[in-house]
Design an enzyme around this catalytic site. Sequence first.
Site, mmCIF file in Angstrom:
data_model
loop_
_atom_site.group_PDB
_atom_site.id
_atom_site.type_symbol
_atom_site.label_atom_id
_atom_site.label_comp_id
_atom_site.label_asym_id
_atom_site.label_seq_id
_atom_site.Cartn_x
_atom_site.Cartn_y
_atom_site.Cartn_z
ATOM 1 N N GLU A 90 16.261 -10.035 29.861
ATOM 2 C CA GLU A 90 16.751 -8.842 29.158
ATOM 3 C C GLU A 90 17.412 -7.813 30.081
ATOM 4 O O GLU A 90 18.047 -6.874 29.616
ATOM 5 C CB GLU A 90 15.591 -8.178 28.395
ATOM 6 C CG GLU A 90 15.047 -8.989 27.231
ATOM 7 C CD GLU A 90 14.000 -10.015 27.643
ATOM 8 O OE1 GLU A 90 13.941 -10.393 28.836
ATOM 9 O OE2 GLU A 90 13.238 -10.454 26.759
ATOM 10 N N HIS A 111 14.632 -11.593 34.985
ATOM 11 C CA HIS A 111 14.120 -11.223 33.641
ATOM 12 C C HIS A 111 15.324 -11.154 32.706
ATOM 13 O O HIS A 111 16.222 -10.317 32.892
ATOM 14 C CB HIS A 111 13.379 -9.882 33.730
ATOM 15 C CG HIS A 111 12.959 -9.280 32.428
ATOM 16 N ND1 HIS A 111 12.074 -9.900 31.561
ATOM 17 C CD2 HIS A 111 13.295 -8.101 31.844
ATOM 18 C CE1 HIS A 111 11.883 -9.113 30.502
ATOM 19 N NE2 HIS A 111 12.612 -8.024 30.648
ATOM 20 N N ASP A 151 8.031 -12.497 36.606
ATOM 21 C CA ASP A 151 9.492 -12.390 36.800
ATOM 22 C C ASP A 151 9.845 -11.728 38.138
ATOM 23 O O ASP A 151 10.792 -12.141 38.818
ATOM 24 C CB ASP A 151 10.138 -11.593 35.658
ATOM 25 C CG ASP A 151 10.094 -12.347 34.330
ATOM 26 O OD1 ASP A 151 9.636 -13.505 34.308
ATOM 27 O OD2 ASP A 151 10.510 -11.753 33.313
ATOM 28 N N HIS A 203 3.003 -13.252 30.066
ATOM 29 C CA HIS A 203 3.565 -14.605 30.207
ATOM 30 C C HIS A 203 2.558 -15.639 29.743
ATOM 31 O O HIS A 203 2.359 -16.664 30.388
ATOM 32 C CB HIS A 203 3.963 -14.867 31.659
ATOM 33 C CG HIS A 203 5.352 -14.399 31.997
ATOM 34 N ND1 HIS A 203 5.665 -13.076 32.167
ATOM 35 C CD2 HIS A 203 6.519 -15.075 32.175
ATOM 36 C CE1 HIS A 203 6.962 -12.965 32.446
ATOM 37 N NE2 HIS A 203 7.506 -14.157 32.447
ATOM 38 N N GLU A 258 9.206 -21.503 34.644
ATOM 39 C CA GLU A 258 8.427 -20.460 35.317
ATOM 40 C C GLU A 258 7.079 -20.997 35.783
ATOM 41 O O GLU A 258 6.604 -20.655 36.871
ATOM 42 C CB GLU A 258 8.227 -19.264 34.374
ATOM 43 C CG GLU A 258 9.519 -18.498 34.136
ATOM 44 C CD GLU A 258 9.325 -17.234 33.327
ATOM 45 O OE1 GLU A 258 9.947 -16.216 33.667
ATOM 46 O OE2 GLU A 258 8.558 -17.249 32.327
ATOM 47 N N GLU A 292 5.424 -8.147 32.346
ATOM 48 C CA GLU A 292 5.556 -8.741 31.016
ATOM 49 C C GLU A 292 4.526 -9.847 30.826
ATOM 50 O O GLU A 292 4.357 -10.697 31.715
ATOM 51 C CB GLU A 292 6.971 -9.342 30.929
ATOM 52 C CG GLU A 292 7.369 -9.911 29.614
ATOM 53 C CD GLU A 292 8.778 -10.517 29.689
ATOM 54 O OE1 GLU A 292 9.159 -11.061 30.748
ATOM 55 O OE2 GLU A 292 9.495 -10.444 28.673
ATOM 56 N N HIS A 323 10.187 -18.882 28.376
ATOM 57 C CA HIS A 323 9.317 -17.752 28.716
ATOM 58 C C HIS A 323 7.880 -18.269 28.770
ATOM 59 O O HIS A 323 7.303 -18.586 27.744
ATOM 60 C CB HIS A 323 9.452 -16.637 27.675
ATOM 61 C CG HIS A 323 8.547 -15.480 27.966
ATOM 62 N ND1 HIS A 323 8.783 -14.604 29.009
ATOM 63 C CD2 HIS A 323 7.387 -15.089 27.412
ATOM 64 C CE1 HIS A 323 7.813 -13.714 29.046
ATOM 65 N NE2 HIS A 323 6.951 -13.994 28.091
#
Length: 269
Positions: free
Chosen positions: A127, A125, A50, A41, A192, A39, A187
């Site tokens: 989702e 992650h 992630d 970032h 992170e 994904e 995010h």
Amino acid sequence: MPDTAAQQPVRLAHLDAHRFRDWMARGGSTVIVPAGAFEQHGPHLPMGTDALLSATIAEAVAARMGAKVAEPFSYGYKSQQKSGGGDHLPGTISLDAAALIAQARCVIAGFLSQGVANVVVLNGHFENYQFLYEAADLALGDLRADGIGGGGGSAPSVLLLSYWDYVSEGTLAEVYPDGFPGWDIEHGGVLETSLMLHLHPELVGMERAVSHPPASLPRFDRLPVVAERTPETGCLSAPDGSDARKGELLFEQVAEDLAADLRQELGTA
Ligand code: ZN
Ligand code: MN
């Protein structure tokens, strides 16, 4: 290859199957399966963030409790605009729910049917969560259909968690001195970025990081997404104030509390 149990690799992919079987025969009972995503970032973090973070945290937890770590899920469920910027962004490659459930179900049922007593799915992650829950439930149903388990203290079990749920109030106050924006828009933000600066600094490009206000998104999800609602960077909150010291604090506190929780629930191995 080191041969005493304590020196053996914690990652199962780095261990031979014979020593894996010996580990189970000596009472080894817990395998941690990290789950991530591929994904975007933002401009400063790698697309594997992630999966890298969940795998690294899983290794630290496993080392503290004598568990082993399976290979991470490197692809995750579709990035949603309100939590990951959106699945429309180049650099985000996702599984649909059926694909993620099917894969996680096979891996969970596989370890449990081969004699691992507990699988811990360590999610990184946002989702993924509900689909991993479904996979765990279906995997346990598969085992029951095969006559394995069926309830009781020694039956195979699955634990599921997202690592950020272990960040303590005290750590939050240190990492976000100006107030915590919420996990959904974390995010490419301070959590992170700080963790990556501590654990994988060679993969972070802070000179490319961009400061901007937190994303302002509607309360509803709209499909197809209105692309302009995602900030230009792809981050939902800026990485302003990230540093390796915050990353170390987050990492050590989460690994310690998570390992303690799992030891209490599952025992030491
Ligand atoms: Zn992420
Ligand atoms: Mn994500």
